[in-house]
Enzyme design. Structure first.
Site, short mmCIF file in Angstrom:
data_model
loop_
_atom_site.label_atom_id
_atom_site.label_comp_id
_atom_site.label_asym_id
_atom_site.label_seq_id
_atom_site.Cartn_x
_atom_site.Cartn_y
_atom_site.Cartn_z
N GLY A 51 -14.33 19.55 -81.40
CA GLY A 51 -14.71 18.99 -80.10
C GLY A 51 -14.00 17.72 -79.66
O GLY A 51 -14.51 17.02 -78.78
N ASN A 59 -11.30 17.54 -77.89
CA ASN A 59 -10.92 17.73 -76.48
C ASN A 59 -12.14 17.63 -75.56
O ASN A 59 -12.05 17.07 -74.48
CB ASN A 59 -10.17 19.05 -76.28
CG ASN A 59 -8.73 18.95 -76.75
OD1 ASN A 59 -7.95 18.16 -76.22
ND2 ASN A 59 -8.39 19.70 -77.79
N MET A 104 -12.69 29.70 -79.67
CA MET A 104 -11.90 30.67 -80.40
C MET A 104 -12.35 32.12 -80.17
O MET A 104 -12.11 32.99 -81.01
CB MET A 104 -11.89 30.32 -81.90
CG MET A 104 -11.35 28.91 -82.19
SD MET A 104 -9.80 28.50 -81.34
CE MET A 104 -8.63 29.11 -82.53
N LYS A 105 -12.96 32.38 -79.05
CA LYS A 105 -13.31 33.75 -78.67
C LYS A 105 -12.49 34.14 -77.45
O LYS A 105 -12.19 33.28 -76.61
CB LYS A 105 -14.80 33.86 -78.34
CG LYS A 105 -15.70 33.63 -79.53
CD LYS A 105 -15.64 34.81 -80.48
CE LYS A 105 -16.43 34.54 -81.74
NZ LYS A 105 -16.22 35.59 -82.76
N ASN A 122 -7.30 26.43 -70.19
CA ASN A 122 -7.30 26.40 -71.66
C ASN A 122 -6.26 25.43 -72.17
O ASN A 122 -5.26 25.16 -71.50
CB ASN A 122 -6.98 27.81 -72.19
CG ASN A 122 -7.00 27.88 -73.70
OD1 ASN A 122 -7.88 27.31 -74.36
ND2 ASN A 122 -6.04 28.57 -74.29
N HIS A 172 -3.70 24.90 -75.52
CA HIS A 172 -3.16 25.66 -76.64
C HIS A 172 -2.16 24.79 -77.41
O HIS A 172 -1.33 24.11 -76.79
CB HIS A 172 -2.47 26.92 -76.11
CG HIS A 172 -1.95 27.80 -77.20
ND1 HIS A 172 -2.78 28.61 -77.95
CD2 HIS A 172 -0.69 27.98 -77.68
CE1 HIS A 172 -2.04 29.25 -78.85
NE2 HIS A 172 -0.78 28.88 -78.70
C1 GAR Z 1 -7.07 22.34 -80.48
O1 GAR Z 1 -5.93 22.06 -81.25
C2 GAR Z 1 -6.77 23.41 -79.46
O2 GAR Z 1 -5.50 23.35 -78.93
C3 GAR Z 1 -6.96 24.66 -80.29
O3 GAR Z 1 -8.08 24.40 -81.09
C4 GAR Z 1 -8.15 22.98 -81.35
C5 GAR Z 1 -9.53 22.50 -80.98
O4 GAR Z 1 -9.68 21.14 -81.31
N1 GAR Z 1 -7.14 25.81 -79.48
C6 GAR Z 1 -6.61 27.00 -79.76
O5 GAR Z 1 -5.97 27.21 -80.75
C7 GAR Z 1 -6.92 28.06 -78.73
N2 GAR Z 1 -6.08 29.19 -78.94
P1 GAR Z 1 -10.96 20.31 -80.80
O6 GAR Z 1 -12.19 21.16 -81.15
O7 GAR Z 1 -10.92 19.04 -81.57
O8 GAR Z 1 -10.83 20.13 -79.33
#
Ligand code: GAR
Length: 194
Positions: A20, A22, A95-96, A112, A114
């Site tokens: 979390g 982000n 992640m869904k 989103n 990435h």
């Molecule tokens: C982040 O690095 C984001 O880019 C990635 O998951 C992490 C979540 O971090 N997302 C993906 O890989 C989506 N395909 P967070 O929970 O600290 O925000």
């Protein structure tokens, strides 16, 4: 600068699955007077997602949704989105994969982040694949969600240098710092046009 308060802001939701960071940075950004967004709802597919602490701390309504049955999960999510009059969705480590039907209902309203320089390294294990391919740079991308995974229109990207000593973990940590800065900027860019 225009000050936006209360109801004049756009009601948004953040979807998470884990840590979390982000979500935390989006919440911080949403509190600025000049930001157009009001985070009204946090959705998590995992009950123990660490990111939920940020929803709790900020007194944001949150829902955890079981994904045992995707159809049922999305019906539930749509119900919460409607109830909270959500106009934009920010996926922050969610992640869904959302169904085509769901995405159609929020066309150009789902964003989103990435951890790669899209269109390179869609999907998972982006850091390891970039290092193994001896890339000089990786980074992060904020993009609109379309029906094809990690392929929607790019809003903003940030390059991050890959060093010889980097491991997937050290690279992930450096990219994450940039993600946390890039996401609010990208939201601002999209919403400044509305
Ligand atoms: C982040 O690095 C984001 O880019 C990635 O998951 C992490 C979540 O971090 N997302 C993906 O890989 C989506 N395909 P967070 O929970 O600290 O925000």
């Amino acid at each position: 600068m225009v000050k936006l308060i209360g109801k004049s802001k756009i009601s948004c939701a953040v979807f998470i699955s884990g840590r979390g960071t982000n979500l935390k940075s989006i919440l911080k950004f949403s509190k600025k007077n000049t930001s157009k967004i009001n985070i009204k709802l946090v959705i998590s597919n995992r009950r123990n997602a660490h990111g939920l602490v940020f929803a709790k701390k900020n007194k944001i309504n949150f829902k955890t949704i079981s994904y045992k049955n995707i159809k049922k999960a999305e019906i539930q999510i749509l119900k919460h989105l409607k109830k909270n009059k959500i106009k934009f969705i920010f996926l922050a480590g969610f992640m869904k994969i959302l169904s085509k039907n769901f995405i159609k209902k929020f066309k150009n309203k789902i964003i989103n982040i990435h951890p790669s320089l899209l269109p390179k390294y869609k999907g998972l294990n982006t850091y390891k694949r970039a290092i193994n391919n001896r890339e000089k740079f990786s980074g992060c991308t904020v993009h609109f969600v379309s029906e094809k995974l990690d392929s929607g229109k790019i809003i903003l990207q940030k390059k991050v240098r890959i060093f010889k000593f980097d491991t997937a973990e050290s690279l992930a940590n450096r990219i994450l710092l940039q993600e946390n800065k890039l996401y609010p900027k990208a939201i601002n860019k999209v919403l400044s046009k509305i």
